[in-house]
Design a protein around this motif. Structure first.
Motif, PDB file in Angstrom:
ATOM      1  N   GLY A 140       0.850  -1.193   0.000  1.00 54.02           N
ATOM      2  CA  GLY A 140       0.000   0.000   0.000  1.00 54.02           C
ATOM      3  C   GLY A 140       0.883   1.241   0.000  1.00 54.02           C
ATOM      4  O   GLY A 140       1.695   1.446   0.904  1.00 54.02           O
ATOM      5  N   TRP A 177     -13.664   6.372  -1.636  1.00 51.56           N
ATOM      6  CA  TRP A 177     -13.095   6.800  -2.922  1.00 51.56           C
ATOM      7  C   TRP A 177     -12.268   5.673  -3.563  1.00 51.56           C
ATOM      8  O   TRP A 177     -11.073   5.844  -3.846  1.00 51.56           O
ATOM      9  N   LEU A 213      -4.927  12.189   8.861  1.00 52.05           N
ATOM     10  CA  LEU A 213      -3.542  12.014   8.424  1.00 52.05           C
ATOM     11  C   LEU A 213      -2.602  11.869   9.620  1.00 52.05           C
ATOM     12  O   LEU A 213      -1.643  11.091   9.569  1.00 52.05           O
ATOM     13  N   ILE A 259     -15.280  10.743   3.056  1.00 50.21           N
ATOM     14  CA  ILE A 259     -13.896  11.200   3.190  1.00 50.21           C
ATOM     15  C   ILE A 259     -13.042  10.079   3.796  1.00 50.21           C
ATOM     16  O   ILE A 259     -11.897   9.884   3.419  1.00 50.21           O
ATOM     17  N   HIS A 283       0.722  -3.771  -8.567  1.00 48.94           N
ATOM     18  CA  HIS A 283       0.817  -5.051  -7.866  1.00 48.94           C
ATOM     19  C   HIS A 283      -0.269  -5.081  -6.797  1.00 48.94           C
ATOM     20  O   HIS A 283      -0.232  -4.288  -5.859  1.00 48.94           O
ATOM     21  N   GLU A 298       2.097  -1.447  -4.676  1.00 46.02           N
ATOM     22  CA  GLU A 298       0.912  -0.588  -4.807  1.00 46.02           C
ATOM     23  C   GLU A 298       0.071  -1.078  -5.980  1.00 46.02           C
ATOM     24  O   GLU A 298       0.593  -1.341  -7.061  1.00 46.02           O
ATOM     25  N   ARG A 299      -1.229  -1.164  -5.771  1.00 45.14           N
ATOM     26  CA  ARG A 299      -2.077  -1.719  -6.847  1.00 45.14           C
ATOM     27  C   ARG A 299      -2.318  -0.732  -7.989  1.00 45.14           C
ATOM     28  O   ARG A 299      -2.566  -1.135  -9.117  1.00 45.14           O
ATOM     29  N   GLY A 318      -7.808   3.994  -5.326  1.00 43.75           N
ATOM     30  CA  GLY A 318      -6.980   2.853  -4.931  1.00 43.75           C
ATOM     31  C   GLY A 318      -7.510   1.951  -3.843  1.00 43.75           C
ATOM     32  O   GLY A 318      -7.605   0.752  -4.019  1.00 43.75           O
ATOM     33  N   SER A 319      -7.875   2.519  -2.703  1.00 45.39           N
ATOM     34  CA  SER A 319      -8.244   1.656  -1.566  1.00 45.39           C
ATOM     35  C   SER A 319      -9.674   1.182  -1.725  1.00 45.39           C
ATOM     36  O   SER A 319     -10.594   2.001  -1.733  1.00 45.39           O
ATOM     37  N   GLY A 366      -5.189   1.054   3.520  1.00 44.88           N
ATOM     38  CA  GLY A 366      -6.212   2.099   3.544  1.00 44.88           C
ATOM     39  C   GLY A 366      -7.604   1.566   3.873  1.00 44.88           C
ATOM     40  O   GLY A 366      -7.787   0.386   4.201  1.00 44.88           O
ATOM     41  N   ASN A 373      -4.945  19.203   4.812  1.00 43.92           N
ATOM     42  CA  ASN A 373      -4.941  19.502   6.253  1.00 43.92           C
ATOM     43  C   ASN A 373      -4.173  18.383   6.962  1.00 43.92           C
ATOM     44  O   ASN A 373      -4.709  17.317   7.213  1.00 43.92           O
ATOM     45  N   ALA A 396       0.459   6.158   4.840  1.00 45.48           N
ATOM     46  CA  ALA A 396       0.916   5.219   5.875  1.00 45.48           C
ATOM     47  C   ALA A 396       2.060   4.360   5.346  1.00 45.48           C
ATOM     48  O   ALA A 396       3.103   4.215   5.988  1.00 45.48           O
ATOM     49  N   ALA A 455      -6.766  14.431  -1.487  1.00 45.15           N
ATOM     50  CA  ALA A 455      -6.982  15.222  -0.259  1.00 45.15           C
ATOM     51  C   ALA A 455      -6.415  16.632  -0.441  1.00 45.15           C
ATOM     52  O   ALA A 455      -6.983  17.609   0.051  1.00 45.15           O
ATOM     53  N   GLY A 514       0.096   4.521   0.154  1.00 47.20           N
ATOM     54  CA  GLY A 514      -0.510   5.769   0.632  1.00 47.20           C
ATOM     55  C   GLY A 514       0.411   6.397   1.667  1.00 47.20           C
ATOM     56  O   GLY A 514       1.549   5.952   1.853  1.00 47.20           O
ATOM     57  N   TRP A 566      -2.148  -6.862  -3.843  1.00 43.33           N
ATOM     58  CA  TRP A 566      -1.943  -7.900  -2.834  1.00 43.33           C
ATOM     59  C   TRP A 566      -3.172  -8.807  -2.754  1.00 43.33           C
ATOM     60  O   TRP A 566      -4.311  -8.327  -2.709  1.00 43.33           O
ATOM     61  N   GLU A 602      -5.292   3.878   7.831  1.00 39.77           N
ATOM     62  CA  GLU A 602      -6.757   3.875   7.899  1.00 39.77           C
ATOM     63  C   GLU A 602      -7.345   2.476   7.907  1.00 39.77           C
ATOM     64  O   GLU A 602      -8.543   2.310   8.129  1.00 39.77           O
TER      65      GLU A 602
HETATM   66  C1  LIG Z   1     -11.527  13.836  -0.659  1.00 38.79           C
HETATM   67  C2  LIG Z   1     -10.673  13.524   0.542  1.00 38.79           C
HETATM   68  C3  LIG Z   1     -10.071  14.563   1.243  1.00 38.79           C
HETATM   69  C4  LIG Z   1      -9.299  14.288   2.380  1.00 38.79           C
HETATM   70  N1  LIG Z   1      -8.690  15.323   3.034  1.00 38.79           N
HETATM   71  C5  LIG Z   1      -7.969  15.072   4.152  1.00 38.79           C
HETATM   72  C6  LIG Z   1      -7.327  16.123   4.862  1.00 38.79           C
HETATM   73  O1  LIG Z   1      -7.291  17.280   4.407  1.00 38.79           O
HETATM   74  N2  LIG Z   1      -6.698  15.821   6.034  1.00 38.79           N
HETATM   75  C7  LIG Z   1      -6.663  14.548   6.536  1.00 38.79           C
HETATM   76  O2  LIG Z   1      -6.123  14.330   7.631  1.00 38.79           O
HETATM   77  N3  LIG Z   1      -7.195  13.514   5.842  1.00 38.79           N
HETATM   78  C8  LIG Z   1      -7.850  13.753   4.679  1.00 38.79           C
HETATM   79  N4  LIG Z   1      -8.406  12.714   3.993  1.00 38.79           N
HETATM   80  C9  LIG Z   1      -8.195  11.334   4.494  1.00 38.79           C
HETATM   81  C10 LIG Z   1      -6.780  10.829   4.182  1.00 38.79           C
HETATM   82  O3  LIG Z   1      -6.508  11.042   2.812  1.00 38.79           O
HETATM   83  C11 LIG Z   1      -6.684   9.336   4.527  1.00 38.79           C
HETATM   84  O4  LIG Z   1      -7.021   9.175   5.881  1.00 38.79           O
HETATM   85  C12 LIG Z   1      -5.288   8.786   4.270  1.00 38.79           C
HETATM   86  O5  LIG Z   1      -4.975   8.859   2.897  1.00 38.79           O
HETATM   87  C13 LIG Z   1      -5.156   7.340   4.744  1.00 38.79           C
HETATM   88  O6  LIG Z   1      -3.866   6.895   4.431  1.00 38.79           O
HETATM   89  P1  LIG Z   1      -3.546   5.348   4.252  1.00 38.79           P
HETATM   90  O7  LIG Z   1      -2.135   5.291   3.760  1.00 38.79           O
HETATM   91  O8  LIG Z   1      -3.915   4.606   5.462  1.00 38.79           O
HETATM   92  O9  LIG Z   1      -4.541   4.867   3.103  1.00 38.79           O
HETATM   93  P2  LIG Z   1      -4.609   5.319   1.549  1.00 38.79           P
HETATM   94  O10 LIG Z   1      -4.209   6.720   1.384  1.00 38.79           O
HETATM   95  O11 LIG Z   1      -5.950   4.915   1.109  1.00 38.79           O
HETATM   96  O12 LIG Z   1      -3.496   4.423   0.875  1.00 38.79           O
HETATM   97  C14 LIG Z   1      -3.632   3.013   0.763  1.00 38.79           C
HETATM   98  C15 LIG Z   1      -2.934   2.564  -0.490  1.00 38.79           C
HETATM   99  O13 LIG Z   1      -3.008   1.137  -0.576  1.00 38.79           O
HETATM  100  C16 LIG Z   1      -3.297   0.777  -1.918  1.00 38.79           C
HETATM  101  N5  LIG Z   1      -3.940  -0.530  -1.918  1.00 38.79           N
HETATM  102  C17 LIG Z   1      -5.178  -0.824  -1.483  1.00 38.79           C
HETATM  103  N6  LIG Z   1      -5.420  -2.134  -1.634  1.00 38.79           N
HETATM  104  C18 LIG Z   1      -4.309  -2.674  -2.190  1.00 38.79           C
HETATM  105  C19 LIG Z   1      -3.938  -4.004  -2.553  1.00 38.79           C
HETATM  106  N7  LIG Z   1      -4.763  -5.047  -2.405  1.00 38.79           N
HETATM  107  N8  LIG Z   1      -2.695  -4.190  -3.051  1.00 38.79           N
HETATM  108  C20 LIG Z   1      -1.819  -3.159  -3.205  1.00 38.79           C
HETATM  109  N9  LIG Z   1      -2.129  -1.889  -2.878  1.00 38.79           N
HETATM  110  C21 LIG Z   1      -3.349  -1.653  -2.365  1.00 38.79           C
HETATM  111  C22 LIG Z   1      -4.178   1.872  -2.424  1.00 38.79           C
HETATM  112  O14 LIG Z   1      -4.191   1.949  -3.823  1.00 38.79           O
HETATM  113  C23 LIG Z   1      -3.574   3.113  -1.760  1.00 38.79           C
HETATM  114  O15 LIG Z   1      -2.598   3.714  -2.565  1.00 38.79           O
HETATM  115  C24 LIG Z   1      -9.136  12.945   2.827  1.00 38.79           C
HETATM  116  C25 LIG Z   1      -9.729  11.904   2.109  1.00 38.79           C
HETATM  117  C26 LIG Z   1     -10.495  12.188   0.972  1.00 38.79           C
HETATM  118  C27 LIG Z   1     -11.113  11.052   0.218  1.00 38.79           C
END
Ligand SMILES: Cc1cc2nc3c(=O)[nH]c(=O)nc-3n(C[C@H](O)[C@H](O)[C@H](O)COP(=O)(O)OP(=O)(O)OC[C@H]3O[C@@H](n4cnc5c(N)ncnc54)[C@H](O)[C@@H]3O)c2cc1C
Length: 406
Positions: A13, A173, A387, A346, A135, A36-37, A177-178, A169, A54, A17, A48, A15, A137, A374
């Motif tokens: 993933g 949305w 975030l 969101i 890729h 990353e997929r 990706g997620s 994630g 933010n 994280a 975001a 993102g 998972w 997330e």
């Molecule tokens: C419109 C919008 C606005 C936002 N604005 C804010 C903000 O201003 N401030 C804030 O704090 N938060 C904001 N958020 C929330 C914030 O973007 C998320 O909480 C954050 O991105 C979570 O990070 P993450 O790395 O856990 O997950 P993600 O960012 O979702 O990343 C997970 C990654 O894993 C990949 N993935 C998923 N499944 C697989 C798989 N099977 N194999 C390989 N890869 C995979 C996905 O493609 C993705 O790239 C916003 C969200 C949205 C939708």
């Protein structure tokens, strides 16, 4: 002398994280690959950034931690170890000097995610982090440390890693990706995952056609929304099917839970939060006799959309009595029908149950596999809390990997 070993570590993933975990691991000398997929990493972070990224919030720690509700105790150690100040210093280190907005929210310079992600990826490249995009998972293989992926051609790819950080994630949305498809392989291992639900989302309202046609896309500016003992001041957006926006998101978890319990749920809208009911009633009372109620309301500073909303909730029967009209402006009751779907939320509530994890965020049933971001079972309002917890848990998980490999 103790020789440090460059263990192969997979971060699944790409993102915020996953990238943060990769940074910590590569800085410590691990041989890190991010899987990353999608065709590129950080797509939700970029999304975001469109509304102004933010990053975190500047309020005192006690108030900050309270935003995580029931998940507070599970997140406290991570946020204390890497908190809002650390996140701001990290952002500045990438050349994106953060600043605190008037609401206390913290943003990178220019509000934008693109330059931040660009310099972050350059840093990861310099640290030797490999990125394998397209890729997806699928789950674990039979051999210890084996992970299964599907590549862009749909062929199965098997990868060995000494340790893994899952940072997949939530499921909001999905087109960036997620998609939450990771829930099945985890549950198949007996790992408890709380159902993924929308968080920080809008709600459907049974608008009349006339109201929706006229006001969809119009903001209700500077209102106070209340539900039970909660109250949020800000803006809300009228949509063709309902209502969304910052003030709604602030109440959305409680509203969603009420609707899910099958209770009738109405949000109370104060359309003039700066005026007392007496003052409003007095203005209406002093209005000229021949003025219509709509004119009186507009003279009291209500925008056409606010007047339209009052007509909507009274079925076009605005009270004539000044006190009743003032009471309506201060507390219009808007019945909600259903939460918006996860697709447009969101963020995501639910995820991997913290009871499945040790304090390093390692899955007890899968030693060597850690979880961050997330996909864990927490939720928080908008304001930078999403975030912050994402980055903080990623650092805990990555440090957990280092501890475990040592
Ligand atoms: C419109 C919008 C606005 C936002 N604005 C804010 C903000 O201003 N401030 C804030 O704090 N938060 C904001 N958020 C929330 C914030 O973007 C998320 O909480 C954050 O991105 C979570 O990070 P993450 O790395 O856990 O997950 P993600 O960012 O979702 O990343 C997970 C990654 O894993 C990949 N993935 C998923 N499944 C697989 C798989 N099977 N194999 C390989 N890869 C995979 C996905 O493609 C993705 O790239 C916003 C969200 C949205 C939708």
């Amino acid at each position: 002398m103790v020789q440090s070993v460059a263990h192969p570590v997979a971060v699944v993933g790409g993102g915020p994280a996953g990238l943060m975990a990769a940074e910590v691991l590569a800085t410590a000398g691990m041989n890190v690959t991010v899987f990353e997929r999608m065709a590129s990493v950080g797509r939700k972070l970029l999304l975001a950034g469109r509304g102004g990224l933010n990053l975190t919030h500047s309020e005192p720690p006690e108030a900050f931690l309270a935003r995580y509700g029931p998940a507070r105790s599970a997140l406290t150690a991570s946020i204390e170890a890497f908190g809002p100040d650390d996140l701001q210093a990290w952002c500045a280190g990438l050349g994106q000097q953060p600043f605190v907005g008037s609401s206390g929210r913290v943003f990178p310079a220019g509000f934008r995610a693109t330059p931040l992600l660009r310099s972050w990826l350059a840093r990861l490249d310099a640290l030797g982090v490999e990125r394998r995009v397209r890729h997806t998972w699928q789950g674990w293989g039979d051999a210890p440390g084996q992970l299964r992926f599907l590549d862009a051609e749909g062929s199965e790819v098997s990868v060995h890693a000494d340790a893994v950080v899952l940072a997949l994630g939530g499921a909001s949305w999905p087109r960036v990706g997620s998609d939450g498809a990771w829930v099945d392989p985890l549950r198949a291992e007996g790992i408890a995952v709380a159902p993924l639900r929308p968080a920080n989302m809008g709600f459907a309202v049974g608008w009349t056609r006339t109201f929706a046609d006229r006001f969809a896309g119009t903001p209700l500016k500077n209102v106070r929304l209340s539900f039970a003992e909660l109250s949020v001041r800000g803006d809300a957006m009228i949509t063709a099917t309902g209502i969304e926006g910052g003030a709604v998101y602030g109440l959305s978890a409680a509203l969603r839970d009420g609707l899910e319990r099958g209770e009738p749920v109405a949000v109370v809208v104060d359309l003039r939060p700066d005026l007392g009911v007496d003052e409003l009633a007095d203005r209406f009372r002093r209005g000229r006799a021949k003025e219509s109620r709509a004119t009186l309301l507009r003279r009291a500073g209500l925008a056409p959309v606010a007047v339209g909303l009052l007509r909507e909730v009274t079925r076009n029967d605005l009270p004539a009595d000044p006190w009743a009209l003032a009471g309506l402006v201060k507390a219009a009751s808007l019945a909600l029908v259903a939460p918006q779907s996860l697709d447009r939320a969101i963020s995501t509530a639910g995820g991997v149950d913290f009871d499945e994890l040790d304090e390093r965020l390692m899955i007890r049933r899968r030693p060597g596999t850690f979880v961050a971001g997330e996909m864990l079972d927490w939720e928080a309002p908008t304001g930078g809390y999403l975030l912050q917890a994402t980055f903080s848990t990623a650092r805990t998980a990555a440090n957990g990997v280092l501890d475990w490999l040592a």
